[in-house]
Design a protein around this motif. Structure first.
Motif, PDB file in Angstrom:
ATOM      1  N   LEU A  44       0.845  -1.181   0.000  1.00 42.39           N
ATOM      2  CA  LEU A  44       0.000   0.000   0.000  1.00 42.39           C
ATOM      3  C   LEU A  44       0.885   1.237   0.000  1.00 42.39           C
ATOM      4  O   LEU A  44       1.711   1.402   0.906  1.00 42.39           O
ATOM      5  CB  LEU A  44      -0.918   0.026   1.233  1.00 42.39           C
ATOM      6  CG  LEU A  44      -1.835  -1.168   1.467  1.00 42.39           C
ATOM      7  CD1 LEU A  44      -2.584  -0.983   2.784  1.00 42.39           C
ATOM      8  CD2 LEU A  44      -2.804  -1.348   0.313  1.00 42.39           C
ATOM      9  N   SER A  45       0.721   2.121  -0.982  1.00 40.47           N
ATOM     10  CA  SER A  45       1.419   3.404  -1.008  1.00 40.47           C
ATOM     11  C   SER A  45       0.446   4.462  -0.516  1.00 40.47           C
ATOM     12  O   SER A  45      -0.572   4.735  -1.164  1.00 40.47           O
ATOM     13  CB  SER A  45       1.906   3.729  -2.422  1.00 40.47           C
ATOM     14  OG  SER A  45       2.913   2.826  -2.817  1.00 40.47           O
ATOM     15  N   LEU A  46       0.756   5.052   0.635  1.00 41.09           N
ATOM     16  CA  LEU A  46      -0.172   5.945   1.323  1.00 41.09           C
ATOM     17  C   LEU A  46       0.416   7.351   1.403  1.00 41.09           C
ATOM     18  O   LEU A  46       1.274   7.633   2.253  1.00 41.09           O
ATOM     19  CB  LEU A  46      -0.456   5.413   2.727  1.00 41.09           C
ATOM     20  CG  LEU A  46      -0.926   3.953   2.808  1.00 41.09           C
ATOM     21  CD1 LEU A  46      -0.998   3.505   4.259  1.00 41.09           C
ATOM     22  CD2 LEU A  46      -2.275   3.795   2.126  1.00 41.09           C
ATOM     23  N   PRO A  47      -0.025   8.285   0.535  1.00 45.83           N
ATOM     24  CA  PRO A  47       0.486   9.658   0.595  1.00 45.83           C
ATOM     25  C   PRO A  47       0.135  10.320   1.923  1.00 45.83           C
ATOM     26  O   PRO A  47      -0.960  10.111   2.469  1.00 45.83           O
ATOM     27  CB  PRO A  47      -0.220  10.350  -0.575  1.00 45.83           C
ATOM     28  CG  PRO A  47      -0.649   9.240  -1.480  1.00 45.83           C
ATOM     29  CD  PRO A  47      -0.959   8.084  -0.576  1.00 45.83           C
ATOM     30  N   LEU A  48       1.053  11.121   2.448  1.00 51.22           N
ATOM     31  CA  LEU A  48       0.786  11.888   3.656  1.00 51.22           C
ATOM     32  C   LEU A  48       0.024  13.162   3.294  1.00 51.22           C
ATOM     33  O   LEU A  48       0.115  13.660   2.165  1.00 51.22           O
ATOM     34  CB  LEU A  48       2.085  12.255   4.371  1.00 51.22           C
ATOM     35  CG  LEU A  48       2.647  11.204   5.340  1.00 51.22           C
ATOM     36  CD1 LEU A  48       3.016   9.911   4.637  1.00 51.22           C
ATOM     37  CD2 LEU A  48       3.860  11.782   6.083  1.00 51.22           C
ATOM     38  N   ALA A  49      -0.712  13.692   4.242  1.00 51.94           N
ATOM     39  CA  ALA A  49      -1.424  14.943   4.011  1.00 51.94           C
ATOM     40  C   ALA A  49      -0.448  16.082   3.753  1.00 51.94           C
ATOM     41  O   ALA A  49      -0.695  16.966   2.931  1.00 51.94           O
ATOM     42  CB  ALA A  49      -2.318  15.264   5.207  1.00 51.94           C
ATOM     43  N   ASP A  50       0.682  16.054   4.446  1.00 53.98           N
ATOM     44  CA  ASP A  50       1.758  17.034   4.275  1.00 53.98           C
ATOM     45  C   ASP A  50       3.074  16.302   4.475  1.00 53.98           C
ATOM     46  O   ASP A  50       3.138  15.345   5.252  1.00 53.98           O
ATOM     47  CB  ASP A  50       1.636  18.168   5.306  1.00 53.98           C
ATOM     48  CG  ASP A  50       0.365  18.974   5.154  1.00 53.98           C
ATOM     49  OD1 ASP A  50       0.315  19.854   4.275  1.00 53.98           O
ATOM     50  OD2 ASP A  50      -0.581  18.703   5.923  1.00 53.98           O
ATOM     51  N   PRO A  51       4.151  16.733   3.825  1.00 52.71           N
ATOM     52  CA  PRO A  51       5.455  16.108   4.083  1.00 52.71           C
ATOM     53  C   PRO A  51       5.789  16.182   5.577  1.00 52.71           C
ATOM     54  O   PRO A  51       5.523  17.187   6.231  1.00 52.71           O
ATOM     55  CB  PRO A  51       6.416  16.957   3.244  1.00 52.71           C
ATOM     56  CG  PRO A  51       5.567  17.532   2.164  1.00 52.71           C
ATOM     57  CD  PRO A  51       4.231  17.788   2.800  1.00 52.71           C
ATOM     58  N   PHE A  52       6.364  15.099   6.096  1.00 58.78           N
ATOM     59  CA  PHE A  52       6.673  15.026   7.529  1.00 58.78           C
ATOM     60  C   PHE A  52       8.172  14.845   7.682  1.00 58.78           C
ATOM     61  O   PHE A  52       8.752  13.868   7.201  1.00 58.78           O
ATOM     62  CB  PHE A  52       5.926  13.853   8.166  1.00 58.78           C
ATOM     63  CG  PHE A  52       6.060  13.783   9.656  1.00 58.78           C
ATOM     64  CD1 PHE A  52       5.422  14.704  10.462  1.00 58.78           C
ATOM     65  CD2 PHE A  52       6.830  12.798  10.257  1.00 58.78           C
ATOM     66  CE1 PHE A  52       5.540  14.639  11.843  1.00 58.78           C
ATOM     67  CE2 PHE A  52       6.951  12.725  11.630  1.00 58.78           C
ATOM     68  CZ  PHE A  52       6.304  13.653  12.429  1.00 58.78           C
ATOM     69  N   THR A  53       8.802  15.800   8.368  1.00 57.77           N
ATOM     70  CA  THR A  53      10.253  15.823   8.482  1.00 57.77           C
ATOM     71  C   THR A  53      10.696  15.575   9.920  1.00 57.77           C
ATOM     72  O   THR A  53      10.132  16.143  10.857  1.00 57.77           O
ATOM     73  CB  THR A  53      10.810  17.182   8.006  1.00 57.77           C
ATOM     74  OG1 THR A  53      10.448  17.386   6.640  1.00 57.77           O
ATOM     75  CG2 THR A  53      12.331  17.224   8.119  1.00 57.77           C
ATOM     76  N   ILE A  54      11.706  14.705  10.063  1.00 59.86           N
ATOM     77  CA  ILE A  54      12.398  14.533  11.335  1.00 59.86           C
ATOM     78  C   ILE A  54      13.886  14.771  11.080  1.00 59.86           C
ATOM     79  O   ILE A  54      14.275  15.096   9.953  1.00 59.86           O
ATOM     80  CB  ILE A  54      12.144  13.137  11.937  1.00 59.86           C
ATOM     81  CG1 ILE A  54      12.781  12.039  11.073  1.00 59.86           C
ATOM     82  CG2 ILE A  54      10.648  12.880  12.091  1.00 59.86           C
ATOM     83  CD1 ILE A  54      12.720  10.651  11.708  1.00 59.86           C
ATOM     84  N   ALA A  55      14.713  14.606  12.100  1.00 62.21           N
ATOM     85  CA  ALA A  55      16.141  14.899  11.950  1.00 62.21           C
ATOM     86  C   ALA A  55      16.815  14.034  10.892  1.00 62.21           C
ATOM     87  O   ALA A  55      17.832  14.433  10.315  1.00 62.21           O
ATOM     88  CB  ALA A  55      16.851  14.727  13.296  1.00 62.21           C
ATOM     89  N   ARG A  56      16.248  12.848  10.597  1.00 59.43           N
ATOM     90  CA  ARG A  56      16.873  11.943   9.623  1.00 59.43           C
ATOM     91  C   ARG A  56      16.373  12.129   8.200  1.00 59.43           C
ATOM     92  O   ARG A  56      16.917  11.529   7.279  1.00 59.43           O
ATOM     93  CB  ARG A  56      16.656  10.481  10.046  1.00 59.43           C
ATOM     94  CG  ARG A  56      17.444  10.062  11.274  1.00 59.43           C
ATOM     95  CD  ARG A  56      17.439   8.538  11.415  1.00 59.43           C
ATOM     96  NE  ARG A  56      16.115   8.015  11.684  1.00 59.43           N
ATOM     97  CZ  ARG A  56      15.609   7.838  12.912  1.00 59.43           C
ATOM     98  NH1 ARG A  56      16.327   8.170  13.969  1.00 59.43           N
ATOM     99  NH2 ARG A  56      14.396   7.343  13.078  1.00 59.43           N
ATOM    100  N   GLY A  57      15.316  12.903   7.989  1.00 57.04           N
ATOM    101  CA  GLY A  57      14.828  13.080   6.632  1.00 57.04           C
ATOM    102  C   GLY A  57      13.338  13.352   6.578  1.00 57.04           C
ATOM    103  O   GLY A  57      12.668  13.502   7.611  1.00 57.04           O
ATOM    104  N   THR A  58      12.801  13.414   5.354  1.00 58.69           N
ATOM    105  CA  THR A  58      11.404  13.770   5.118  1.00 58.69           C
ATOM    106  C   THR A  58      10.660  12.608   4.461  1.00 58.69           C
ATOM    107  O   THR A  58      11.178  11.948   3.562  1.00 58.69           O
ATOM    108  CB  THR A  58      11.309  15.009   4.209  1.00 58.69           C
ATOM    109  OG1 THR A  58      11.951  16.118   4.863  1.00 58.69           O
ATOM    110  CG2 THR A  58       9.862  15.372   3.909  1.00 58.69           C
ATOM    111  N   THR A  59       9.435  12.374   4.927  1.00 53.28           N
ATOM    112  CA  THR A  59       8.566  11.355   4.353  1.00 53.28           C
ATOM    113  C   THR A  59       7.376  12.025   3.677  1.00 53.28           C
ATOM    114  O   THR A  59       6.720  12.888   4.280  1.00 53.28           O
ATOM    115  CB  THR A  59       8.050  10.393   5.442  1.00 53.28           C
ATOM    116  OG1 THR A  59       9.164   9.757   6.068  1.00 53.28           O
ATOM    117  CG2 THR A  59       7.128   9.335   4.844  1.00 53.28           C
TER     118      THR A  59
END
Length: 353
Positions: free
Chosen positions: A16-31
């Motif tokens: 399942l490829s599930l787009p996020l409502a908005d890009p979500f960034t943490i210290a290791r990168g963005t999803t």
């Protein structure tokens, strides 16, 4: 993608490829898109569902999950009984060793199926008190201060009273000031995702304390246990360990270095192992938090049933999706309402198109 089947249980899985409502960034990168792998196990009358939300940090990808699932599901079909999960869990670990997200997907599907056969929700099968479930936090990704303020305002307007704020290398004071501007009354927790050195973390905790932060999660690299202990002993806020704890056997070496231990189904590999993390942590004088990856309710729902065993919850992974193909445990305003679950099993069910 179907796997082989016998007369007792049939199994299948799909990505399942599930787009996020908005890009979500943490210290290791963005999803931007969560890649989950759905697992289904059927006895002909009932169907159990679970899902893997693999993380490259723990050495898994959707491709590795798909590569090992045929072997894991072969075990399920050979055993043929979802009620003997102790044996199945042992044989899954013997068959593939690592791959906790893949094993978690299979274990969740079996737990869902077994509870459906008994016609009870998971928390009732386990004898847990739904009123004991803690309120879940809502996560705010690493962003510029103005955007952080807007996210905090939006979360509070939508009813969330606990915010978990992702931080990185710099601009800590600005970002926290922005959070407090947007959500002055909210409970605020911080997650550095191992981005700081021990010295930086100790210094930053003064800023965190000044903004009323409840605790800081994983301030230093996962393998720096001495660093965690230093932050706990010298810092100004309590310390939680997430990346440092993958399974129950990790807890004894961590428990005297932190205040809170974080368990996640996707890194523990089974519901049973996730429970063990909480039990061992609490026996060693730590509190425990149930967390999650960015994932659909096919996996988040199962973790919600474990929430009464934990002191804190961070189960907002499905809330970050643009659209979740599954409904799960009601979680309005972050309140995990297990008593409102009117379906057996995990309560996860596919949304009607």
């Amino acid at each position: 993608m179907p796997a082989s089947a016998d007369a007792d249980l049939t199994t299948e899985f799909e990505r399942l490829s599930l787009p996020l409502a908005d890009p979500f960034t943490i210290a290791r990168g963005t999803t931007e898109t969560a890649e989950n792998v759905l697992v289904q196990v059927s006895d002909g009358s009932h169907e159990g569902i679970g899902a893997a939300a693999p993380s490259t940090y723990y050495g898994e990808t959707p491709a590795t999950v798909e590569a090992v699932l045929p072997d894991l599901l072969e075990v399920v079909e050979e055993v043929g009984d979802p009620h003997v999960r102790q044996r199945i869990d042992r044989e899954l670990r013997e068959r593939v060793g690592a791959n906790p997200a893949a094993r978690a997907a299979v274990d969740t599907a079996l737990a869902d199926l077994a509870a459906k056969r008994l016609d009870v929700p998971l928390y009732r099968q386990w004898g847990l008190d739904p009123a004991a479930a803690p309120t879940s936090s809502f996560s705010i990704g690493l962003a510029e201060p103005d955007e952080t303020r807007r996210w905090a305002e939006r979360a509070v307007d939508e009813g969330y009273s606990i915010l978990k704020v992702k931080l990185g290398a710099g601009r800590t004071a600005e970002r926290l000031a922005a959070v407090r501007e947007g959500a002055p009354e909210a409970t605020v927790r911080v997650d550095a995702n191992a981005a700081w050195t021990p010295a930086e973390a100790v210094a930053k905790t003064e800023t965190l304390s000044g903004h009323g932060v409840e605790f800081v999660e994983q301030p230093v690299p996962a393998d720096d246990i001495a660093g965690l202990r230093r932050v706990r002993d010298q810092g100004a806020v309590p310390v939680a360990a997430d990346e440092s704890v993958e399974r129950a056997t990790d807890v004894p070496s961590i428990a005297d270095a932190v205040d809170i231990v974080v368990a996640k189904l996707q890194k523990c590999g089974s519901l049973r192992e996730t429970r063990r993390v909480a039990e061992i942590a609490q026996a060693r004088g730590c509190e425990a938090m149930i967390g999650c990856m960015v994932a659909s309710n096919a996996t988040i729902a199962a973790s919600a049933h474990l929430a009464p065993l934990f002191d804190y919850a961070d189960l907002d992974g499905s809330l970050l999706l643009d659209a979740d193909p599954f409904e799960g445990v009601p979680m309005s305003d972050g309140e995990i309402d297990l008593a409102a679950v009117d379906r057996s099993g995990t309560g996860a069910v596919e949304v009607d198109e």
